[in-house]
Design a protein around this motif. Sequence first.
Motif, PDB file in Angstrom:
ATOM      1  N   GLN A  94      14.464  35.330  33.709  1.00 15.63           N
ATOM      2  CA  GLN A  94      13.465  36.337  33.365  1.00 15.63           C
ATOM      3  C   GLN A  94      14.107  37.699  33.119  1.00 15.63           C
ATOM      4  O   GLN A  94      13.705  38.438  32.210  1.00 15.63           O
ATOM      5  CB  GLN A  94      12.436  36.438  34.498  1.00 15.63           C
ATOM      6  CG  GLN A  94      11.197  37.239  34.150  1.00 15.63           C
ATOM      7  CD  GLN A  94      10.363  36.570  33.081  1.00 15.63           C
ATOM      8  OE1 GLN A  94      10.279  35.346  33.028  1.00 15.63           O
ATOM      9  NE2 GLN A  94       9.744  37.372  32.218  1.00 15.63           N
ATOM     10  N   TYR A  97      15.739  37.695  29.693  1.00 19.04           N
ATOM     11  CA  TYR A  97      14.736  37.832  28.628  1.00 19.04           C
ATOM     12  C   TYR A  97      14.239  39.272  28.532  1.00 19.04           C
ATOM     13  O   TYR A  97      14.121  39.832  27.431  1.00 19.04           O
ATOM     14  CB  TYR A  97      13.569  36.884  28.886  1.00 19.04           C
ATOM     15  CG  TYR A  97      12.391  37.131  27.979  1.00 19.04           C
ATOM     16  CD1 TYR A  97      12.402  36.682  26.660  1.00 19.04           C
ATOM     17  CD2 TYR A  97      11.275  37.837  28.436  1.00 19.04           C
ATOM     18  CE1 TYR A  97      11.331  36.921  25.818  1.00 19.04           C
ATOM     19  CE2 TYR A  97      10.200  38.077  27.599  1.00 19.04           C
ATOM     20  CZ  TYR A  97      10.234  37.619  26.295  1.00 19.04           C
ATOM     21  OH  TYR A  97       9.178  37.864  25.458  1.00 19.04           O
ATOM     22  N   LEU A 117       6.170  32.393  28.665  1.00 20.61           N
ATOM     23  CA  LEU A 117       6.915  32.711  29.887  1.00 20.61           C
ATOM     24  C   LEU A 117       6.339  32.043  31.128  1.00 20.61           C
ATOM     25  O   LEU A 117       6.949  32.103  32.204  1.00 20.61           O
ATOM     26  CB  LEU A 117       6.932  34.231  30.105  1.00 20.61           C
ATOM     27  CG  LEU A 117       7.477  35.087  28.967  1.00 20.61           C
ATOM     28  CD1 LEU A 117       7.349  36.563  29.322  1.00 20.61           C
ATOM     29  CD2 LEU A 117       8.926  34.733  28.667  1.00 20.61           C
ATOM     30  N   LEU A 190      11.072  29.471  27.638  1.00 28.07           N
ATOM     31  CA  LEU A 190      12.443  29.959  27.770  1.00 28.07           C
ATOM     32  C   LEU A 190      13.436  28.806  27.857  1.00 28.07           C
ATOM     33  O   LEU A 190      14.539  28.877  27.305  1.00 28.07           O
ATOM     34  CB  LEU A 190      12.554  30.851  29.013  1.00 28.07           C
ATOM     35  CG  LEU A 190      11.795  32.183  28.961  1.00 28.07           C
ATOM     36  CD1 LEU A 190      11.889  32.894  30.305  1.00 28.07           C
ATOM     37  CD2 LEU A 190      12.337  33.068  27.853  1.00 28.07           C
TER      38      LEU A 190
END
Length: 279
Positions: A94, A97, A117, A190
Amino acid sequence: MEHSSSTLRPSTESHATTRPPSSTQKDETYQYKAVTVIPSPLMTASLNSRHSATSVQESTYLSQARWLRRSRLALTVLIIGTGVAAVACSGHIQHSYNSTHLGPEYHLTLWPINIDLRPNLVILNSAAIVIASSIGYLVFSLLPSPHSRNVLYNIFFAASSLVGLVLGIFALAFNLSLTNPSAKHQRDSLQSWTCKFADGAQKFDADASQLKIPVYLNDGMTIPAGFKRLCDESVVSVGLVVALLVLEVMGCAVAGVGILLERRMAEKRRNRYYGDEKN
């Protein structure tokens, strides 16, 4: 002289009668009082109960309760460690990203605009909640107390294990259903996006080498920076959720054994108490 001796005799006798008791008499009195002292009631392994089972049953119960407490502590430490690893993997994904994500005003972006996400966030949040509940039980179990809290330990550990079990099932099912694009869900996650580049480049290099196709790249097909690691971390995070699920199932089993042990021991104490009353 006879008169004086006769007059002194009563005083001598009275003096003899008022003589303090000897040490032998004191010992006899002490022994009598020590024997007649009412004994205290039997101690029980549970200070919350006024009943007690036999000494053998209480001793067996204490050894089993000690074994269960060590098992609960070991499982709690393993759950915390596994949860921390899952949070670290999904948290790094995370963070990567968020650091490389560009707004819609850019025409060439590293990530799709509609990337999903949620599969990664559900692992991150679920593992964090499991860690918090496990740390709560660990702190509670290590706090000293003059009273027996085996029943509370079992209840607290059972609640923590059930919470972790429900969250693990939900996180795993939610992640697997939304990780890869499908006819109903056409958004990349992802994991699917990073693994698409990493696995695709590796497959292309393997096929080119097998077919002997010349590839004019020194290191083969280029993978976006960090995508291989992010792909591996996303796969590992899912595996850690599976490990958490297994540990929580074991925790529920240990909690069930502890509750069953407490119920059986309470029944033995109650039966002995009522049996003594009948006799």
